[in-house]
Design a protein around this motif. Structure first.
Motif, PDB file in Angstrom:
ATOM      1  N   LEU A 144       0.673  -0.914   0.259  1.00  0.00           N
ATOM      2  CA  LEU A 144       0.156   0.393   0.089  1.00  0.00           C
ATOM      3  C   LEU A 144       0.775   1.114  -0.154  1.00  0.00           C
ATOM      4  CD1 LEU A 144      -2.912  -0.574   1.976  1.00  0.00           C
ATOM      5  CD2 LEU A 144      -2.837  -0.112   0.072  1.00  0.00           C
ATOM      6  N   PRO A 145       0.202   2.122  -0.954  1.00  0.00           N
ATOM      7  CA  PRO A 145       0.964   3.805  -0.403  1.00  0.00           C
ATOM      8  C   PRO A 145       0.901   3.831   0.447  1.00  0.00           C
ATOM      9  CG  PRO A 145      -0.122   3.718  -2.170  1.00  0.00           C
ATOM     10  CD  PRO A 145      -0.885   2.410  -1.613  1.00  0.00           C
ATOM     11  N   LYS A 146       2.036   5.072   1.636  1.00  0.00           N
ATOM     12  CA  LYS A 146       2.369   5.081   2.855  1.00  0.00           C
ATOM     13  C   LYS A 146       0.953   6.060   3.249  1.00  0.00           C
ATOM     14  CE  LYS A 146       7.094   4.476   3.441  1.00  0.00           C
ATOM     15  NZ  LYS A 146       8.201   5.164   4.207  1.00  0.00           N
ATOM     16  N   ALA A 147       0.380   6.797   2.512  1.00  0.00           N
ATOM     17  CA  ALA A 147      -0.734   7.465   2.775  1.00  0.00           C
ATOM     18  C   ALA A 147      -2.189   7.108   2.790  1.00  0.00           C
ATOM     19  CB  ALA A 147      -0.661   8.881   0.694  1.00  0.00           C
ATOM     20  N   LEU A 148      -2.418   5.765   1.792  1.00  0.00           N
ATOM     21  CA  LEU A 148      -3.379   5.765   1.837  1.00  0.00           C
ATOM     22  C   LEU A 148      -3.495   4.859   3.087  1.00  0.00           C
ATOM     23  CD1 LEU A 148      -5.976   4.583   0.459  1.00  0.00           C
ATOM     24  CD2 LEU A 148      -5.114   3.230  -1.009  1.00  0.00           C
ATOM     25  N   LEU A 149      -2.256   3.969   3.537  1.00  0.00           N
ATOM     26  CA  LEU A 149      -2.228   2.518   4.159  1.00  0.00           C
ATOM     27  C   LEU A 149      -3.207   3.712   6.232  1.00  0.00           C
ATOM     28  CD1 LEU A 149      -1.415   0.153   5.914  1.00  0.00           C
ATOM     29  CD2 LEU A 149       1.140   1.185   6.046  1.00  0.00           C
ATOM     30  N   ALA A 150      -1.906   5.247   5.947  1.00  0.00           N
ATOM     31  CA  ALA A 150      -2.271   6.015   7.176  1.00  0.00           C
ATOM     32  C   ALA A 150      -4.212   6.297   7.341  1.00  0.00           C
ATOM     33  CB  ALA A 150      -1.518   7.336   7.456  1.00  0.00           C
ATOM     34  N   ILE A 151      -4.404   6.311   6.092  1.00  0.00           N
ATOM     35  CA  ILE A 151      -6.649   6.278   6.214  1.00  0.00           C
ATOM     36  C   ILE A 151      -6.850   5.142   6.785  1.00  0.00           C
ATOM     37  CG2 ILE A 151      -8.323   7.142   4.621  1.00  0.00           C
ATOM     38  CD1 ILE A 151      -6.554   8.745   2.715  1.00  0.00           C
ATOM     39  N   THR A 152      -6.622   4.103   5.495  1.00  0.00           N
ATOM     40  CA  THR A 152      -7.386   3.216   5.650  1.00  0.00           C
ATOM     41  C   THR A 152      -6.766   1.748   7.256  1.00  0.00           C
ATOM     42  OG1 THR A 152      -6.092   1.208   3.760  1.00  0.00           O
ATOM     43  CG2 THR A 152      -8.045   2.884   3.175  1.00  0.00           C
ATOM     44  N   GLY A 153      -5.500   1.503   7.193  1.00  0.00           N
ATOM     45  CA  GLY A 153      -4.829   0.174   8.159  1.00  0.00           C
ATOM     46  C   GLY A 153      -5.084  -0.899   7.407  1.00  0.00           C
ATOM     47  N   VAL A 154      -4.518  -1.745   7.501  1.00  0.00           N
ATOM     48  CA  VAL A 154      -4.416  -3.174   7.192  1.00  0.00           C
ATOM     49  C   VAL A 154      -6.232  -4.054   7.679  1.00  0.00           C
ATOM     50  CG1 VAL A 154      -3.485  -5.426   7.137  1.00  0.00           C
ATOM     51  CG2 VAL A 154      -2.152  -3.023   7.917  1.00  0.00           C
ATOM     52  N   ILE A 155      -6.251  -3.851   5.911  1.00  0.00           N
ATOM     53  CA  ILE A 155      -7.957  -4.718   6.476  1.00  0.00           C
ATOM     54  C   ILE A 155      -7.803  -5.835   5.938  1.00  0.00           C
ATOM     55  CG2 ILE A 155     -10.145  -4.432   5.640  1.00  0.00           C
ATOM     56  CD1 ILE A 155      -9.391  -1.497   5.049  1.00  0.00           C
ATOM     57  N   PRO A 156      -7.456  -6.982   6.829  1.00  0.00           N
ATOM     58  CA  PRO A 156      -7.593  -8.791   6.321  1.00  0.00           C
ATOM     59  C   PRO A 156      -8.996  -9.013   5.452  1.00  0.00           C
ATOM     60  CG  PRO A 156      -7.820  -8.365   9.149  1.00  0.00           C
ATOM     61  CD  PRO A 156      -7.859  -7.378   8.505  1.00  0.00           C
ATOM     62  N   PHE A 157      -8.443  -9.765   5.032  1.00  0.00           N
ATOM     63  CA  PHE A 157      -9.356 -10.881   4.626  1.00  0.00           C
ATOM     64  C   PHE A 157     -10.538 -11.041   5.304  1.00  0.00           C
ATOM     65  CE2 PHE A 157      -7.146 -13.260   0.343  1.00  0.00           C
ATOM     66  CZ  PHE A 157      -6.727 -11.719   0.208  1.00  0.00           C
ATOM     67  N   SER A 158     -10.217 -11.418   6.654  1.00  0.00           N
ATOM     68  CA  SER A 158     -11.202 -11.621   7.124  1.00  0.00           C
ATOM     69  C   SER A 158     -12.767 -10.301   7.387  1.00  0.00           C
ATOM     70  CB  SER A 158     -10.943 -11.952   8.832  1.00  0.00           C
ATOM     71  OG  SER A 158     -10.379 -11.173   9.015  1.00  0.00           O
ATOM     72  N   GLU A 159     -12.297  -9.133   7.278  1.00  0.00           N
ATOM     73  CA  GLU A 159     -12.630  -8.747   7.023  1.00  0.00           C
ATOM     74  C   GLU A 159     -12.950  -7.677   5.692  1.00  0.00           C
ATOM     75  OE1 GLU A 159     -13.799  -6.327   9.893  1.00  0.00           O
ATOM     76  OE2 GLU A 159     -13.383  -8.783  10.707  1.00  0.00           O
ATOM     77  N   THR A 160     -13.147  -8.709   4.069  1.00  0.00           N
ATOM     78  CA  THR A 160     -13.329  -8.709   3.108  1.00  0.00           C
ATOM     79  C   THR A 160     -14.305  -9.667   2.606  1.00  0.00           C
ATOM     80  OG1 THR A 160     -10.898  -9.208   2.523  1.00  0.00           O
ATOM     81  CG2 THR A 160     -12.215  -6.496   3.243  1.00  0.00           C
ATOM     82  N   ILE A 161     -13.892 -10.541   1.901  1.00  0.00           N
ATOM     83  CA  ILE A 161     -13.965 -11.331   1.407  1.00  0.00           C
ATOM     84  C   ILE A 161     -14.542 -12.445   2.079  1.00  0.00           C
ATOM     85  CG2 ILE A 161     -12.171 -10.949  -1.221  1.00  0.00           C
ATOM     86  CD1 ILE A 161     -11.287 -12.889  -0.378  1.00  0.00           C
ATOM     87  N   PHE A 162     -14.110 -12.586   3.155  1.00  0.00           N
ATOM     88  CA  PHE A 162     -14.479 -13.690   4.138  1.00  0.00           C
ATOM     89  C   PHE A 162     -15.713 -13.354   4.708  1.00  0.00           C
ATOM     90  CE2 PHE A 162     -10.488 -16.307   2.364  1.00  0.00           C
ATOM     91  CZ  PHE A 162     -11.118 -16.844   2.144  1.00  0.00           C
ATOM     92  N   LEU A 163     -15.790 -12.156   4.259  1.00  0.00           N
ATOM     93  CA  LEU A 163     -17.701 -11.649   5.356  1.00  0.00           C
ATOM     94  C   LEU A 163     -18.668 -12.581   4.866  1.00  0.00           C
ATOM     95  CD1 LEU A 163     -17.220  -7.352   5.691  1.00  0.00           C
ATOM     96  CD2 LEU A 163     -16.942  -9.082   7.401  1.00  0.00           C
ATOM     97  N   TRP A 164     -19.610 -12.790   5.684  1.00  0.00           N
ATOM     98  CA  TRP A 164     -20.675 -13.670   5.757  1.00  0.00           C
ATOM     99  C   TRP A 164     -21.307 -13.032   4.397  1.00  0.00           C
ATOM    100  CZ3 TRP A 164     -25.662 -12.077   5.690  1.00  0.00           C
ATOM    101  CH2 TRP A 164     -26.308 -11.316   7.071  1.00  0.00           C
ATOM    102  N   GLN A 165     -21.555 -12.054   4.700  1.00  0.00           N
ATOM    103  CA  GLN A 165     -21.941 -10.906   3.260  1.00  0.00           C
ATOM    104  C   GLN A 165     -21.655 -10.768   2.180  1.00  0.00           C
ATOM    105  OE1 GLN A 165     -20.739  -9.439   7.014  1.00  0.00           O
ATOM    106  NE2 GLN A 165     -22.337  -8.206   7.453  1.00  0.00           N
ATOM    107  N   SER A 166     -20.662 -10.346   2.098  1.00  0.00           N
ATOM    108  CA  SER A 166     -19.728 -10.599   0.926  1.00  0.00           C
ATOM    109  C   SER A 166     -19.488 -11.787   0.607  1.00  0.00           C
ATOM    110  CB  SER A 166     -17.920 -10.759   1.103  1.00  0.00           C
ATOM    111  OG  SER A 166     -18.048  -9.115   2.104  1.00  0.00           O
ATOM    112  N   MET A 167     -19.769 -13.150   1.421  1.00  0.00           N
ATOM    113  CA  MET A 167     -20.225 -14.450   0.724  1.00  0.00           C
ATOM    114  C   MET A 167     -21.687 -14.444   0.055  1.00  0.00           C
ATOM    115  SD  MET A 167     -17.620 -17.004   2.802  1.00  0.00           S
ATOM    116  CE  MET A 167     -17.878 -16.241   4.231  1.00  0.00           C
ATOM    117  N   LEU A 168     -22.749 -14.007   0.569  1.00  0.00           N
ATOM    118  CA  LEU A 168     -23.644 -13.842  -0.119  1.00  0.00           C
ATOM    119  C   LEU A 168     -24.383 -13.339  -1.006  1.00  0.00           C
ATOM    120  CD1 LEU A 168     -26.749 -14.707   0.833  1.00  0.00           C
ATOM    121  CD2 LEU A 168     -26.758 -12.355   2.086  1.00  0.00           C
TER     122      LEU A 168
END
Length: 485
Positions: free
Chosen positions: A189-213
Motif C-alpha cells: 500500500l502507498p503510505k498515504a493510503l495506509l494512514a487512512i485505511t490501516g490494514v484490512i485482512p481478508f476476514s474483514e473483506t472477502i470472507f465476511l458472510w455478507q460478501s460470500m452471500l
C-alpha cells in the motif's frame, strides 16, 4: 484465430432470441465503443492530467504536483509485479496438460447446447474465486472444447459471454481481488493510503458472510441468465457457422536436439524446484492461519507458479506457457505506475492550508451522504468510473484515498467499503472490451460477438448488486483503522 469471420447464416441471424432489443442495444454499444474508445492507456494518461490540473486548481504549487507525481510513480513496483504474476500464474495453470485433460473431461458432461452455456458460466465463476487469470483462460478453453463436440449444437457467442462471467461478476469477490489483496498487504500500500485505511485482512473483506452471500447470489443469477438467454439448437450460431477453427493447438515440443537442451526436457529440475518452493509454502501455512497466508500476494503467486511448473512437468513446456502469457501483462506494466502517481498527487500535493485534492473530494462525499446512503453512492460511482478505468487494483489506488477517508468520517465498515468497491467495480467489465481481449483472442471472436449476452447480464446485475451493497451495510459495525505493527 483473431481475424474477421463471416456473419452467421441468414437463418440463424435474425431470430427474436438472438436479435432482441437488449442484445441489439448491447451490440450497438460495443460497436460504438470499439470505434470511439481509445486504448486504456489513453484513459489513465487523461486521468493523470485531470488530477494534476485538479491539484493545481486546489492551490497546490506546480512543483509540489510534479514532485508527488515522480515520488509516487515507482511506489507500487512490487504490487505491479505481483499483479503481473497473478496473470502469468493463472495462465500457466490453465494451459497445463492435466488441466487441459480436465477441461476435455468436463466438456463431455453437458447434454444440450443451453446446458453447455450454463456449465461454462458456472465453471468460469467458480475458478474466478481462485484467480481471475485462471478464470479467463480456463473459461475460453472450456468453451472451445465444447465447441469441438459434433453432437452438441451450442451457440458459441453465448458460450463466450459465459466464459467472461468470472471477470464480469465474481472475480473481485475472490482470492485475487486486487483491492482486498492491497488492503491486506501493508507493504504493497502507498503510505498515504495506509494512514487512512490501516490494514484490512481478508476476514474483514472477502470472507465476511455478507460478501460470500453476494457472491452466491451473483453466481446463481448469472448461471440462470446464461442458460435462459442462450439460443436453442435451431437458432444457435456455432463456431463452425462463424468459421472459427476450434481444433486443439499442437503442444508437441519435439525431442532435444542438442546436449544443452536435455535439462529443458527433463523433469529433474522441476522436481527439485517444486520441492524447495513447497517447503517454504508449507512453513508459511504452518506458522499462521490459512486466511492470513493466502492473503499474502507473494505466497499466493508462488503457490500458483509452483503448481504450474509441476503440472507442466518439463521446464521447456512451462517456459513456453509463460512466454505465451506475457503479452497479456503489458497493460498492467505500463499503467500501474501511472495509477500510483495519481494516488500520490491526490494525497500528497497540498495547498498552503495543507488540504489535498483527496481531502476536497472526501469532504464532498461526506456532505452529500449519510452512513446509510454511502454504500449505494460509492457503488454507483465505482461502477461508472470502472468503465473508464478498467483496472481493479489501479482504480482502487485512484479512488481509495478519498472514498475511504469519507468512510471513516461517516463510520462505514471499512472492509465492507472495500467489498462495495469490489462488487460494483466488476459490473462495467461486462460491457468493457478491455478485459475481453485475452478471451476473444482464445475464442477467435470479437468483443461485439459476445457483448449482447453480457449486456443482458449487466442489466440484471446492476440493480441486484446495488441493493445488496446498500442493505447488507446495515448488518456491519464500523471499526477504526488498524495500523500494522
Amino acid at each position: 484465430m483473431t481475424g474477421e469471420h463471416p456473419s452467421p447464416p441468414p437463418g440463424a441471424a435474425a431470430t427474436p432470441r438472438q436479435e432482441g432489443r437488449l442484445a441489439q442495444l448491447g451490440i450497438r454499444f460495443t460497436a460504438w465503443a470499439e470505434r470511439w474508445f481509445p486504448d486504456a492507456f489513453i484513459f489513465v494518461a487523461i486521468a493523470v492530467v485531470i488530477v494534476a490540473l485538479g491539484a493545481l486548481l486546489n492551490g497546490a504549487p506546480a512543483m509540489a504536483v510534479a514532485k508527488s507525481f515522480g515520488d509516487g510513480f515507482w511506489s507500487l513496483i512490487p504490487f505491479t509485479m505481483q499483479m503481473v504474476f497473478v496473470t502469468i500464474g493463472g495462465y500457466v495453470v490453465a494451459t497445463s496438460p492435466p488441466v487441459q485433460a480436465l477441461i476435455d473431461r468436463l466438456a463431455r458432461l453437458p447434454t444440450t447446447g443451453r446446458g453447455a452455456v450454463g456449465f461454462v458460466a458456472a465453471a468460469t465463476m467458480l475458478s474466478s474465486f481462485l484467480s481471475w487469470g485462471l478464470s479467463l483462460i480456463f473459461g475460453g478453453l472450456l468453451a472451445r472444447a465444447l465447441a469441438r463436440r459434433a453432437d452438441l449444437r451450442m451457440d458459441y457467442r453465448a458460450a463466450g459471454a459465459a466464459a467472461y462471467l468470472g471477470l464480469g461478476a465474481t472475480w473481485a469477490l475472490g482470492l485475487s481481488s486486487s483491492a482486498a489483496q492491497l488492503q491486506a498487504n501493508p507493504a504493497s500500500l502507498p503510505k498515504a493510503l495506509l494512514a487512512i485505511t490501516g490494514v484490512i485482512p481478508f476476514s474483514e473483506t472477502i470472507f465476511l458472510w455478507q460478501s460470500m452471500l453476494v457472491a452466491l447470489i451473483l453466481f446463481v443469477i448469472s448461471v440462470a441468465i446464461a442458460y435462459i438467454s442462450a439460443p436453442g439448437p435451431t437458432n444457435a450460431v456455432t463456431a463452425e457457422d462463424l468459421d472459427v477453427d476450434v481444433a486443439r493447438e499442437s503442444d508437441d515440443l519435439g525431442r532435444p536436439k542438442q546436449p544443452g537442451e536435455w535439462l529443458e526436457h527433463s523433469p529433474i529440475l522441476t522436481v527439485l524446484l517444486v520441492a524447495i518452493a513447497a517447503g517454504w509454502i508449507v512453513q508459511e501455512f504452518a506458522r499462521q492461519s490459512w486466511i492470513t497466508a493466502i492473503s499474502n500476494l507473494n505466497t499466493y503467486n508462488l503457490l500458483f507458479l509452483t503448481l504450474g511448473l509441476l503440472l507442466h512437468w518439463r521446464p521447456k513446456r512451462f517456459l513456453v506457457a509463460v512466454a505465451r502469457s506475457v503479452p497479456a501483462t503489458a497493460g498492467i506494466l505500463i499503467q500501474y505506475p501511472l495509477y500510483a502517481a495519481i494516488s500520490a498527487m491526490l494525497t500528497g500535493a497540498k495547498n498552503g492550508a495543507g488540504v489535498s485534492a483527496s481531502d476536497v473530494i472526501s469532504h464532498a462525499f461526506v456532505s452529500l451522504n449519510t452512513t446509510g446512503s454511502f454504500p449505494l453512492a460509492m457503488g454507483v460511482y465505482s461502477a461508472v468510473l470502472g468503465f473508464f478505468v478498467p483496472s481493479g487494483g489501479g482504480k482502487w489506488l485512484l479512488e481509495a484515498p478519498y472514498v475511504m477517508q469519507a468512510a471513516n468520517e461517516l463510520q462505514v465498515h471499512l472492509g465492507w467499503a472495500v467489498m462495495v468497491y469490489n462488487a460494483a467495480e466488476a459490473l462495467p467489465n461486462l460491457i468493457n472490451p478491455f478485459w475481453m481481449l485475452p478471451l476473444v483472442g482464445i475464442l477467435g471472436l470479437k468483443a461485439r460477438d459476445i457483448v449482447g449476452f453480457s449486456f443482458l447480464q449487466l442489466l440484471i446485475h446492476l440493480p441486484v448488486v446495488l441493493f445488496l451493497l446498500w442493505a447488507l451495510a446495515f448488518t456491519l459495525t464500523y471499526h477504526p483503522p488498524v495500523m500494522p505493527g
